[in-house]
Design an enzyme around this catalytic site. Structure first.
Site, PDB file in Angstrom:
ATOM      1  N   ARG A 120       0.856  -1.000  -0.019  1.00 50.75           N
ATOM      2  CA  ARG A 120       0.097   0.010  -0.075  1.00 50.75           C
ATOM      3  C   ARG A 120       0.940   1.238   0.004  1.00 50.75           C
ATOM      4  NH1 ARG A 120      -5.604   0.922   0.644  1.00 50.75           N
ATOM      5  NH2 ARG A 120      -6.174  -1.254   1.009  1.00 50.75           N
ATOM      6  N   GLU A 155     -10.212   3.347   7.640  1.00 53.15           N
ATOM      7  CA  GLU A 155      -8.899   3.937   7.504  1.00 53.15           C
ATOM      8  C   GLU A 155      -8.763   5.290   6.991  1.00 53.15           C
ATOM      9  OE1 GLU A 155      -6.376   0.286   6.492  1.00 53.15           O
ATOM     10  OE2 GLU A 155      -8.450   0.068   5.878  1.00 53.15           O
TER      11      GLU A 155
END
Lengths: 161, 794
Positions: free
Chosen positions: B322, B751
């Site tokens: 990520r 998130e």
């Protein structure tokens, strides 16, 4: 071993404990699992109970020192069927997320509202400072305490839902 | 699907399905399970960051009254565990690789006895040289932790020719950033209970995000078929990523104890153990080089970054993926070159944590935008606006930004809502008139790929089981879990809305591997989308059966049956040609818009309909499954479809800095989130508020201090998570542009709520002191160093 008598949510309870046993461990041993252990060193507030009306972190109170004391836990404050206005406010305001801090948090709110029935936001923040919450950012908890204060003072319309 | 005004349940501020059982403390977390014959576990942990294990003597521990067994490496059937790479022992055999590596497991009648006996396990160690920095660990002289060396993986992005482009750019800015660990500090520590089952196998209950990870992890370590491992999630007291991969280890230890002793066994961590041995947000070092033309059009980005994995791999490569893929943030670069090195060290285990590698790179890229703006003499917000990605533009992985992607709306809303220019002017005015206090304002944007990265797409399928009872109550099982984020509440809303059921009578049961197929992990802000779509798919099957039944009861064609407000009613549709969207084969997700003159009173209430369905022996249970389309990915170049959809976020923070003590007080945080569609405004705001405060903690006060891999502040006394007195005023705004593949248009929020907050807060603190931060957290020491440098605090 020490013989101790506690009034636990209104019920007289006798138990035998080690001299250094903590109130949290005694309560959980007695089945009061509504009192949570988050740190065991008096820093998170998850184990908060009212001892003789005062908010304490039960993980750093010796059970022997609480002998003869009156203890209120979250389950003693109210139940899902018959919640205390503070508990109803927590549900309505969205003040509950993971819920692990919640039993301690509602008792911290009770301790405050018993003494300061109409607290301002800063007073609420001060009163909750010893009870950590990692989920909510505290906003809705503070909303819930304010709304409970209004309900307890009879200033709120009848709660719906 | 985007218009929620015609929906009854979706979009409403309904109370959580699990709130009542939590306010009176009846909700059962793992340590609240009382069970006959229960025994307790404790661990013997390595005090060394790196050492050879010469011998382990267990006789003294075994001699303690109440001890049932002491287990070491040879007792573990398959002593190679790990979510991605099996590079880790459940109990270390020959070598320990971090402070806290487990060497023995003690099982006793009480937790106290187990802990005391664990301290009596005598381990003879030969300390080895240790390495505590990822870049140092890559040098030839560094001690090697694993046979392959210390480089666990090297990930890349190769897009255009960044090096050549940078050489020709008008302006090039270069800087290094470093961020420290963050501890999740969920209030409930890690814990698991294992109950041995007749006929072999084990049932696990525990605090966890990912029951299917636990199932496969326990099955692997104990050499069992997965169908011998049943996992039920206990009520879980927060996760934030910390209960993604790690609980598999806790559960495997409890299962080992249960199967070896034949008794139910529980392992619950102390807070200090949890700090030292569970996973943390990764410490990272990031070197960025960014080039632009004179007008501020970005041309190239060149990134070299190091991810400290700690002693074992865990999910580090997945987290790094990520950081690698979104290293350029929400900006368009025609050329990009990213090298992400994931490295073993003798430090704490890096792992999943809300944001998953993205908060780290957001701090770096936003820091670069500020520096570039300063170099160009441009307004930093204008520079961001000029380079912001929008739908259809290529990301650095080559993917065209898919819909929905209202990036510009997010930035514009943020600037307006916060009145950013005025905030800056006010801060300047304040600073002109104050000597020892300063105000600062910071703005940060982020882009988060929602749901799993292409590299993990094999885990993406998600299931649900929906059962409607004869009395009209509904039971829902999902493969995702409830950690406090509100997943059960939104899936209950989705079921109620789709079925036309009463929301208050939808019950979402604890997630259990027996009820739903492997649905992957509850991570990556994917549960609303994945479990939500699965619940909707299951509910739609039942609904179409009920529509047929209602049609026969009402004596009308099924296409005239409308669902909503707790009833199925006939709404004559005449002439049908004018309403082509209404058909029995494709039920509309929303109630049908119709002229009031055609409203019929004929309806059947949902509970009556369900009772009739039961009498007619209709099948009112269905399982639903959702899996997004495949995402091709070339890992050698980091090119392909990285994520199915992206979420855009912006934060503005206002801080006041006390120049004498160095303390930063966050006064206000604005958050703007692109959420697709709001399903429940209360739980949504709750996520955003929690993300803001947790992000603020990492920016300022949460400073995990390590001494050769040993955590020096393993508790809330010295590791300061924000309290009620620290919380800022918060303002959350949502931009709604429905995600076509989301349930009722929704995206994830878990998130994104945190990702750009630490950067906005740190930039605000820097702004107050005339500095651009490049380290997180910004501690009082940092502030005092800044102010000493320019003489302000004197």
């Amino acid at each position: 071993m020490v013989n101790v008598t506690l009034t636990l949510n209104g019920e007289k309870t006798a138990c035998t404990v080690l001299p250094d046993e903590k109130l949290l461990d005694t309560l959980r041993r007695l089945g009061r699992t509504d009192v949570k252990k988050g740190c065991g060193e008096g820093t998170c507030g998850s184990c908060s109970v009212l001892l003789n009306g005062r908010l304490v972190a039960s993980c750093i109170v010796f059970t022997a020192a609480a002998d003869g004391g009156e203890i209120l836990t979250a389950a003693g404050l109210g139940t899902a069927d018959n919640p205390h206005p503070i508990q109803s406010s927590f549900v309505k305001a969205g003040a509950v997320q993971c819920g692990f801090c919640t039993p301690g948090m509602v008792l911290a709110a009770k301790a405050l509202l018993d003494v300061v029935p109409e607290p301002d936001v800063q007073q609420i923040k001060l009163a909750l400072d010893g009870n950590l919450c990692r989920c909510t950012g505290y906003v809705k908890i503070i909303d819930a305490v304010q709304s409970a204060a209004r309900t307890l003072a009879g200033k709120d319309e009848v709660p719906h839902a | 699907m985007s218009d929620t005004s015609r929906l009854n349940v979706i979009g409403r501020p309904l109370p959580r399905v699990d709130a009542l059982e939590k306010v009176d403390g009846k909700a059962r977390y793992v340590d609240d399970y009382r069970i006959e014959g229960l025994v307790h576990c404790a661990m013997t942990l390595s005090p060394h960051p790196h050492a050879e294990v010469l011998s382990i003597r267990t006789d003294e521990a075994l001699a303690v009254p109440g001890v049932l067994g002491v287990f070491t490496a040879p007792d573990v059937p398959v002593n190679q565990i790990g979510c991605v790479f099996q590079d880790q022992p459940l109990l270390a055999a020959e070598r320990v690789r971090f402070v806290g590596d487990r060497v023995a497991l003690v099982v006793a009648k009480t937790r106290d006895i187990a802990r005391k006996a664990a301290a009596l396990v005598k381990v003879d160690y030969r300390p080895l040289p240790s390495v505590h920095d990822a870049e140092e660990a890559l040098k030839d002289v560094a001690p090697k932790l694993h046979a392959q060396g210390n480089l666990l993986a090297h990930q890349k992005i190769r897009f255009g020719d960044a090096a050549a482009c940078l050489a020709a750019c008008d302006v090039v800015v270069e800087h290094e950033f470093e961020v420290n660990y963050q501890e999740h500090a969920y209030l409930e520590p890690q814990g698991a209970l294992a109950v041995p089952e007749a006929g072999g196998g084990v049932t696990i209950a525990g605090s966890m995000q990912c029951p299917f990870y636990v199932q496969s992890g326990v099955a692997r370590a104990l050499g069992l078929d997965r169908n011998r491992v049943r996992v039920e999630q206990a009520v879980t007291g927060g996760g934030f990523g910390g209960k993604e991969e790690y609980p598999s280890e806790v559960a495997a230890l409890a299962a080992l104890a249960a199967l070896a002793t034949g008794r139910p066994a529980k392992l619950v961590f102390s807070r200090a153990e949890d700090f030292q041995i569970s996973t943390k947000r990764h410490r990272m070092r990031m070197r960025y080089k960014v080039g632009a033309d004179r007008e501020g059009k970005l041309q190239a980005i060149y990134v070299t970054q190091f991810v400290d994995s700690g002693g074992y791999a865990g999910l580090s490569t997945v987290v790094a993926e990520r950081a690698n893929t979104t290293a350029a943030g929400p900006y368009f670069f025609p050329n990009a070159h990213v090298d992400t090195f994931i490295v073993y060290t003798n430090n704490l285990l890096g792992g999943a944590f809300r944001g998953f590698g993205n908060p780290q790179v957001t701090f770096a890229i936003e820091g670069m935008m500020e520096r570039l703006a300063a170099r160009l003499g441009m307004d930093p917000v204008e520079l961001r606006r000029k380079n912001l990605l929008s739908e259809g533009m290529p990301l650095i992985c080559g993917q065209a930004l898919p819909p929905s992607a209202p990036s510009r709306d997010v930035l514009d809303t943020l600037a307006q809502r916060s009145d950013f220019d005025r905030l800056r002017a006010e801060a300047l005015e304040f600073n002109r008139t104050h000597r020892f206090r300063r105000k600062g304002v910071g703005l940060a944007l982020s882009m988060y790929g929602c749901c799993l990265h292409a590299g993990g797409q094999h885990l993406e399928g998600s299931g649900a089981l929906v059962q409607v009872r004869a009395d009209g109550s509904v039971e829902v099982n999902i493969g995702g879990t409830e950690l406090g984020q509100g997943a059960f509440t939104v899936v209950a809303q989705i079921a109620a809305e789709t079925l036309g059921a009463d929301y208050a009578r939808v019950r979402v049961l604890p997630t259990d591997t027996r009820m739903v197929a492997d649905s992957g992990p509850t991570v990556a802000s994917r549960t609303t989308i994945m479990s939500g779509n699965a619940v909707r798919a299951a509910s739609l099957q039942i609904r179409s059966r009920l529509v047929e039944l209602a049609a026969s009861m009402l004596g009308c064609p099924s296409r005239e049956v409308e669902v909503g407000n707790g009833a199925y009613r006939q709404v004559p549709v005449d002439p049908p040609a004018l309403r082509p969207e209404v058909s029995a084969s494709a039920p509309s997700p929303v109630t049908i818009d119709h002229p009031s003159s055609t409203i019929s009173q004929a309806n059947v209430r949902f509970p009556d309909l369900c009772m009739e369905a039961f009498r007619r022996k209709l099948h009112l249970a269905a399982s639903g499954w959702y899996a997004p389309p495949p995402k091709p990915w070339d890992k050698d170049t980091g090119q392909g479809i990285a994520y199915s959809v992206y979420c855009f976020t912006g934060n503005v923070a206002v801080v006041e800095v006390d120049l004498i003590g160095g303390l930063v007080k966050v006064e206000k945080v604005f958050a703007v989130h692109d959420v697709g569609q709001v399903l429940n405004p209360v739980t949504l705001e709750g996520q955003v508020h929690g993300g803001i405060v947790q992000g603020m903690g990492w920016a300022l006060s949460e400073n995990l201090v390590l001494d050769k891999g040993r955590c020096l502040n393993p508790g809330f006394t010295d590791y300061l998570i924000p309290s009620s007195l620290d919380m800022p005023q918060m303002d959350a705004t949502f931009v709604e542009e429905p995600y076509p593949d989301g349930p009722f248009g929704a995206k994830g929020i878990g998130e994104p709520s945190l990702i750009s907050v630490p950067t906005a807060v740190a930039l605000a603190a820097g702004d107050a002191c005339g500095q651009l931060p490049d380290r997180l957290p910004v501690t009082p020491e940092t502030v005092l160093r800044w102010t000493a440098k320019d003489g302000n605090g004197q």
